[in-house]
Design an enzyme around this catalytic site. Sequence first.
Site, PDB file in Angstrom:
ATOM      1  N   HIS A   1       0.822  -1.213   0.000  1.00 28.54           N
ATOM      2  CA  HIS A   1       0.000   0.000   0.000  1.00 28.54           C
ATOM      3  C   HIS A   1       0.856   1.264   0.000  1.00 28.54           C
ATOM      4  O   HIS A   1       2.055   1.246   0.299  1.00 28.54           O
ATOM      5  CB  HIS A   1      -0.921   0.007   1.218  1.00 28.54           C
ATOM      6  CG  HIS A   1      -0.180   0.062   2.535  1.00 28.54           C
ATOM      7  ND1 HIS A   1       0.384   1.221   3.033  1.00 28.54           N
ATOM      8  CD2 HIS A   1       0.089  -0.901   3.445  1.00 28.54           C
ATOM      9  CE1 HIS A   1       0.961   0.979   4.185  1.00 28.54           C
ATOM     10  NE2 HIS A   1       0.808  -0.315   4.454  1.00 28.54           N
TER      11      HIS A   1
ATOM     12  N   GLU B   1      -2.298  -7.078   7.633  1.00 25.53           N
ATOM     13  CA  GLU B   1      -1.013  -7.007   8.316  1.00 25.53           C
ATOM     14  C   GLU B   1      -1.056  -7.856   9.586  1.00 25.53           C
ATOM     15  O   GLU B   1      -2.130  -8.188  10.100  1.00 25.53           O
ATOM     16  CB  GLU B   1      -0.701  -5.545   8.664  1.00 25.53           C
ATOM     17  CG  GLU B   1       0.665  -5.308   9.308  1.00 25.53           C
ATOM     18  CD  GLU B   1       1.828  -5.785   8.445  1.00 25.53           C
ATOM     19  OE1 GLU B   1       2.021  -7.024   8.375  1.00 25.53           O
ATOM     20  OE2 GLU B   1       2.527  -4.941   7.864  1.00 25.53           O
TER      21      GLU B   1
END
Length: 208
Positions: free
Chosen positions: A8, A82
């Site tokens: 990202h 994550e």
Amino acid sequence: MRVILVRHGETNENVQGIIQGRLDTSLNEKGIMQAEQTADALRSVRVTHIISSPLSRARVTAEIIAKQQASAAFSTDERLQERGFGVLEGKVYSGPREKPADTVGIEPSAAVIARLGEFWEDLTRSPDPDRTVAIVSHGGALSSLMNYVLTNDRVKCAAGVEPSRFWNCSLSEINVPTEGPGTVISWADVRHLHAGESHVRNVDEAIS
């Protein structure tokens, strides 16, 4: 099958050295610009599927890429999130790389590797040469995927390809054949981003 791994874009927490983990943080202005540059870089690629972590910083990056890939199927997968860092999330971390195993709420490394391994097995069960999949995830998750899941005889690096950190909006490409190990064509490539752009050290990837 062609697989493109995308981290990202930048967040304010990245810049400040704050552990994000499962915190649902947002892209900053630079992160949005990085995602747009990444979308432009992939415009000439016919991406057939985009699969993203559901966390906003990854999902918004994926949505920006998807604007240039009108025919791509878009989905999210919780296994691409994550690693959860428990009580460390939201804090600036300057301790050792190895954290205490009893850190409250932390997701064990083995659990991270297991969920990412399961994701990869599902993705590559029947490789399709007409399929190009963009996977948008996080620095720590991508590091675990590449360094602990895939390099265990599942993929080999092409000549000249060296492992590195996963910089914001970096691109890593893997060719997955119908049989045998895949080939890593590029690892955390940021040449598509503006020249001279500084790399921000990802604390979520830097600790284990």
